[in-house]
Design an enzyme around this catalytic site. Structure first.
Site, short mmCIF file in Angstrom:
data_model
loop_
_atom_site.label_atom_id
_atom_site.label_comp_id
_atom_site.label_asym_id
_atom_site.label_seq_id
_atom_site.Cartn_x
_atom_site.Cartn_y
_atom_site.Cartn_z
CG ASP A 53 5.34 5.12 1.37
OD1 ASP A 53 5.09 6.18 0.78
OD2 ASP A 53 4.98 4.01 0.95
CE LYS A 162 -9.23 4.73 12.29
NZ LYS A 162 -10.23 3.85 11.70
CG ASP A 335 1.75 0.74 1.81
OD1 ASP A 335 1.15 1.59 1.10
OD2 ASP A 335 1.92 0.87 3.03
CG ASP A 339 1.37 3.85 -2.84
OD1 ASP A 339 1.18 5.08 -2.97
OD2 ASP A 339 1.41 3.29 -1.73
#
Length: 606
Positions: A53, A162, A335, A339
């Site tokens: 990542d 957002k 995390d 995943d």
């Protein structure tokens, strides 16, 4: 038959291997890599690809707002120069989060995602619109790539949204300028896209903000939104990562960035940390990856520098599977809950200890206590060291099998007194050899270990070169040392070939004791020559090992107790031999070491 069987079975090998792996996990924990499954220690050493990542692993996960875009202009995030046209942007930034109030070190603070904390801090630092009540939330997920909240403020309900610009902008129909709404036309969308790419080129992580007022009791809907603006966050790379990246390159380990960020942002960070050094690396967005066939993915993975951007958890899993199909040994970081499948599928799943979820940690083989990419590289170095250390003490332990076996063969073939008893073999395998072997298992990584390519995945621990060195070279030399000491004591006692010695005869007990002592002394020299397959035993390149000195002290103490104490004599069938024999044994043992050092010298010159 029993003697040959006992001589050929390295009884101390199993506990030594297990303790060596356990000690390696302790060293890794001190370097912020917590191993959950013991076999993963060895697998780490053969890792060929790391899928990492970006945020929090390659970067510090310390977000600060650097730039904003509203009213058609990109501006610095300084606390001055914001007019009334910034109000929609600031209101969305202040309210669109799911942070919680908490205490840290006795001070009130916000707890939650660092990006949301940075967004809230930025908005409140310019203008505080007061408290609002969260009515509902549409949470973030990796497919939608956005989140929304419904806030009740001053008797009105507002939806604030957002997310990634690609996910938010298609939902927007207008903008707000000078208190009035304008249609979001194609020209404005192009200006927004240009501003986004400009921020991303600077390595900023870009979010789009939007809002809408909810009328009456209408259910919240992420549609017909009003564009508020763009916010660019700076998340600086970790200072340790460039060096760790260079170590990966020198060790032949390929690093692939797999991130949900914009391609330009990912590329800018990749250049900063040394992951990308060429002009045109391969960049594959998640949407393009979704349309590729497995064969196309595998071909793309042949690129020396490759980044996967805007990927979902499912697409991350596809990358891992494609790498495994290519025969790579894959380590993957993650995390989130999503995943977990990729962490499970990888050879080494690595979860984040600070930002990682419990689900990710449960699925992983290793947990990074500091979320730092450099800790992965340190763990790989330790994994390589474990494999090399196991080979070192395998050589050390197997060497003594030959001087334990030869006496029985000589006893049968040449009708001589038995030079070594079964209990004395066990005294070596389960007594004197144990601590020095453990000390070899605790050796620190060789300085040149990360300058070599990963070993092949199918390479066996017990290789033919190791067997040849242990059995056909070191073992035969050590057998010569042991048998020489045995016959030297018999010679001092005026024994002649063909004479039969009683098993309780003092001369016989002294001779077997000398044979045992010679094996132990040769093993004390052997532990030094086994520290490195090529470098000299006392090389300045070999790290200091205090446990090795302790092991040698214990080994010497044990053999002296076996030779000189009544309890040792009774348990092991020994008897103290003349003191003039010790210099002979020592010279024989040093000669054994000299022959091995000569072989290493020839090997180095070749």
């Amino acid at each position: 038959a029993i003697g040959i069987l006992v001589a050929n079975v390295p009884e101390g090998l199993l506990p030594t291997v297990t303790l060596s792996l356990a000690m390696a996990t302790q060293r890794m924990a001190k370097r912020n890599a917590l191993v959950r499954h013991l076999p993963a220690v060895e697998t780490l050493g053969s890792t060929t690809v790391i899928c990492s990542d970006k945020t929090g692993t390659l970067t510090q996960n310390r977000m600060t707002v650097q730039q904003v875009f509203y009213s058609g202009t990109v501006r610095s995030a300084e606390a001055h120069g914001f007019d009334d046209n910034a109000i929609p942007l600031l209101r969305t930034a202040e309210y669109c989060h799911n942070l919680k109030r908490g205490n840290r070190n006795g001070q009130a603070t916000w707890l939650g995602d660092p990006m949301e904390i940075a967004l809230l801090t930025f908005a409140k630092g310019i203008r505080d619109f007061g408290e609002g009540t969260m009515v509902s939330e549409i949470p973030f997920d990796s497919d939608r790539r956005r989140m929304s909240v419904v806030i009740e403020h001053e008797g009105q309900r507002w939806l604030y949204c957002k997310g990634a610009p690609e996910a938010v902008l298609p939902l927007c129909v207008g903008t707000e300028l000078d208190g009035r709404h304008d249609v979001l036309d194609d020209a404005t969308r192009q200006r927004i896209s240009a501003a986004q790419e400009g921020m991303a080129d600077r390595g900023l992580r870009v979010l789009a903000l939007a809002h809408r007022q909810l009328r009456g009791d209408a259910p919240p809907s992420e549609s017909e939104l009003v564009f508020s603006g763009l916010v660019g966050f700076r998340d600086p790379p970790r200072p340790e990562v460039p060096e760790a990246m260079a170590r990966c390159h020198s060790a032949g380990i390929k690093v692939i960035m797999v991130t949900g960020d914009h391609p330009h942002t990912a590329l800018a960070i990749a250049r900063d940390i040394g992951l990308v050094n060429t002009e045109n690396p391969t960049i594959i967005p998640g949407e393009a990856l979704r349309r590729m066939t497995p064969a196309q993915v595998q071909i793309a993975l042949d690129s020396p520098e490759i980044l996967f951007t805007r990927v979902t958890a499912e697409q991350k899993m596809l990358v891992v599977q494609a790498l495994k199909n290519k025969g790579e040994i894959v380590a993957v970081t993650g995390d989130g809950v999503n995943d977990a499948p990729a962490l499970k599928a990888a050879h080494i799943g690595i979860a984040m200890g600070i930002s990682g979820t419990d689900v990710a940690k449960e699925a992983a083989d290793m947990v990074l206590l500091d979320d730092n990419f450099a800790s992965i590289v340190n763990a790989i170095e330790e994994g390589r060291a474990v494999f090399e250390n196991i080979r070192k003490f395998l050589t050390y332990i197997l060497t003594s099998n030959i001087p334990e076996l030869i006496p029985y063969l000589a006893f049968v073939l040449f009708r001589i007194p038995l030079p070594l008893t079964i209990i004395q073999i066990l005294a070596v395998d389960l007594g004197t050899d144990m601590l020095p072997a453990l000390a070899l298992g605790a050796e620190r990584p060789d300085p040149d270990l990360m300058k070599m390519p990963p070993r092949p995945a199918n390479e066996r621990l017990l290789s033919w070169p190791l067997i040849a060195r242990a059995y056909l070279w070191l073992g035969l030399l050590q057998a010569a040392v042991a048998m020489s000491a045995f016959f030297f004591v018999l010679h001092l006692g005026h024994w002649n070939y063909g004479d039969v010695l009683d098993k309780a005869a003092p001369l016989y007990l002294q001779a077997t004791t000398a044979c045992l002592a010679a094996i132990v002394m040769a093993q004390m020299i052997n532990v030094f020559v086994c520290r490195h397959p090529r470098q000299p035993a006392l090389s300045r390149f070999t790290p200091r090992n205090n446990l090795l000195l302790l092991g040698l002290g214990v080994e010497l103490t044990l053999i002296l107790l076996i030779v000189y104490t009544p309890v040792g004599n009774r348990l092991f069938g020994t008897l103290a031999f003349p003191s003039t024999v010790w210099p002979v044994i020592l010279l024989l043992a040093l000669g054994f070491g000299a022959f091995e050092e000569l072989r290493k010298l020839i090997l180095r010159r070749r």
